[in-house]
Design a protein around this motif. Structure first.
Motif, PDB file in Angstrom:
ATOM      1  N   GLN A   8       0.847  -1.192   0.000  1.00  0.00           N
ATOM      2  CA  GLN A   8       0.000   0.000   0.000  1.00  0.00           C
ATOM      3  C   GLN A   8       0.887   1.247   0.000  1.00  0.00           C
ATOM      4  N   TRP A   9       0.634   2.123  -0.953  1.00  0.00           N
ATOM      5  CA  TRP A   9       1.413   3.364  -1.027  1.00  0.00           C
ATOM      6  C   TRP A   9       0.467   4.536  -1.140  1.00  0.00           C
ATOM      7  N   PHE A  10       0.803   5.601  -0.442  1.00  0.00           N
ATOM      8  CA  PHE A  10      -0.053   6.779  -0.467  1.00  0.00           C
ATOM      9  C   PHE A  10       0.807   8.023  -0.303  1.00  0.00           C
ATOM     10  N   GLU A  11       0.467   9.050  -1.067  1.00  0.00           N
ATOM     11  CA  GLU A  11       1.141  10.332  -0.923  1.00  0.00           C
ATOM     12  C   GLU A  11       0.110  11.415  -0.654  1.00  0.00           C
ATOM     13  N   ALA A  12       0.543  12.446   0.042  1.00  0.00           N
ATOM     14  CA  ALA A  12      -0.380  13.522   0.411  1.00  0.00           C
ATOM     15  C   ALA A  12       0.282  14.873   0.171  1.00  0.00           C
ATOM     16  N   PRO A  13       0.347  15.306  -1.093  1.00  0.00           N
ATOM     17  CA  PRO A  13       0.918  16.622  -1.388  1.00  0.00           C
ATOM     18  C   PRO A  13      -0.097  17.737  -1.140  1.00  0.00           C
ATOM     19  N   ILE A  14       0.336  18.796  -0.508  1.00  0.00           N
ATOM     20  CA  ILE A  14      -0.507  19.958  -0.256  1.00  0.00           C
ATOM     21  C   ILE A  14       0.207  21.181  -0.820  1.00  0.00           C
ATOM     22  N   ASP A  15      -0.465  21.913  -1.687  1.00  0.00           N
ATOM     23  CA  ASP A  15       0.117  23.104  -2.306  1.00  0.00           C
ATOM     24  C   ASP A  15      -0.531  24.365  -1.747  1.00  0.00           C
ATOM     25  N   ILE A  16       0.292  25.363  -1.470  1.00  0.00           N
ATOM     26  CA  ILE A  16      -0.215  26.681  -1.096  1.00  0.00           C
ATOM     27  C   ILE A  16       0.497  27.714  -1.957  1.00  0.00           C
ATOM     28  N   ASP A  17      -0.154  28.832  -2.181  1.00  0.00           N
ATOM     29  CA  ASP A  17       0.468  29.843  -3.032  1.00  0.00           C
ATOM     30  C   ASP A  17       1.542  30.604  -2.261  1.00  0.00           C
ATOM     31  N   THR A  18       2.517  31.102  -2.977  1.00  0.00           N
ATOM     32  CA  THR A  18       3.676  31.731  -2.329  1.00  0.00           C
ATOM     33  C   THR A  18       3.319  33.037  -1.633  1.00  0.00           C
ATOM     34  N   MET A  19       2.231  33.674  -2.016  1.00  0.00           N
ATOM     35  CA  MET A  19       1.837  34.907  -1.344  1.00  0.00           C
ATOM     36  C   MET A  19       1.267  34.642   0.037  1.00  0.00           C
ATOM     37  N   SER A  20       0.569  33.512   0.172  1.00  0.00           N
ATOM     38  CA  SER A  20      -0.076  33.214   1.456  1.00  0.00           C
ATOM     39  C   SER A  20       0.938  32.881   2.532  1.00  0.00           C
TER      40      SER A  20
END
Length: 202
Positions: A8-20
């Motif tokens: 079982q493999w899982f990834e959890a990428p979270i992106d936020i903008d550079t201004m925030s």
């Protein structure tokens, strides 16, 4: 011996903008991103491990699908674990869905002052500091669904073996996209290890 295949493999990428991130003074977006990534991994593991509950105890389930949880069901599950020599060593858990918790809130012996000095229901969480029949009570929305209800379980932790490799979290800035990515991933597996150490029920 028990074989645990880590498939079982899982990834959890979270992106936020550079201004925030650098200019936000009221909300720490980085902490929110890290916490959300960790939650995603925890939820994926919970879903997978929960899918094994219904096969414990030779796939013999207590109660009827869709029926309310009763005290008799809990006592029978406890007795079944005792007869299987599942240790009372603080490693037993009662894993329920929200409807199971709601049912238990109607059991006088768990909530009224006639039976306990501090009610077993505190802030909507049953068993906080007050184990039910030797079990820590855990509530999840990630149980495997039956036809009407879900597969809950009373179990010792040795009923299921789990192995995990968790990559160190990292971050990467995509300057052209004006985004910062916070990333976690995990490789894991789980398998039934002691069938009699868990009693599933509806």
């Amino acid at each position: 011996a028990v074989t645990v295949t880590m498939n079982q493999w899982f990834e959890a990428p979270i992106d936020i903008d550079t201004m925030s991130n650098p200019y936000q003074t009221e909300v720490d977006m980085e902490n929110y991103a890290v916490a959300e990534s960790a939650y995603g991994i925890q939820k994926d593991i919970d879903l997978y491990v929960s899918s094994l509950y219904s096969t414990l105890n030779g796939s013999t389930l207590l109660n009827s699908d869709g029926a309310a949880l009763t005290d008799d069901v809990l006592i029978t599950a406890m007795e079944t674990l005792d007869e299987a020599d599942a240790k009372r060593d603080g490693n037993r858990s009662l894993i329920l869905d929200p409807s199971g918790v709601a049912d238990m809130m109607g059991f006088d012996k768990f909530v009224t002052s006639l039976y306990v000095s501090i009610g077993a229901v505190e802030n909507g969480i049953i068993g906080k500091g007050h184990p039910i029949y030797g079990c820590a009570v855990r509530v999840t929305n990630n149980l495997t669904a039956a036809t009407t209800g879900n597969y809950c379980v009373m179990m010792h932790k040795d009923a299921i073996a789990c192995k995990a490799q968790i990559q160190n979290a990292w971050q990467w800035e995509y300057k052209d996209l004006h985004q910062i990515r916070y990333h976690s991933e995990i490789l894991y597996g789980a398998s039934e290890s002691m069938d009699a150490f868990g009693v599933p029920f509806y």
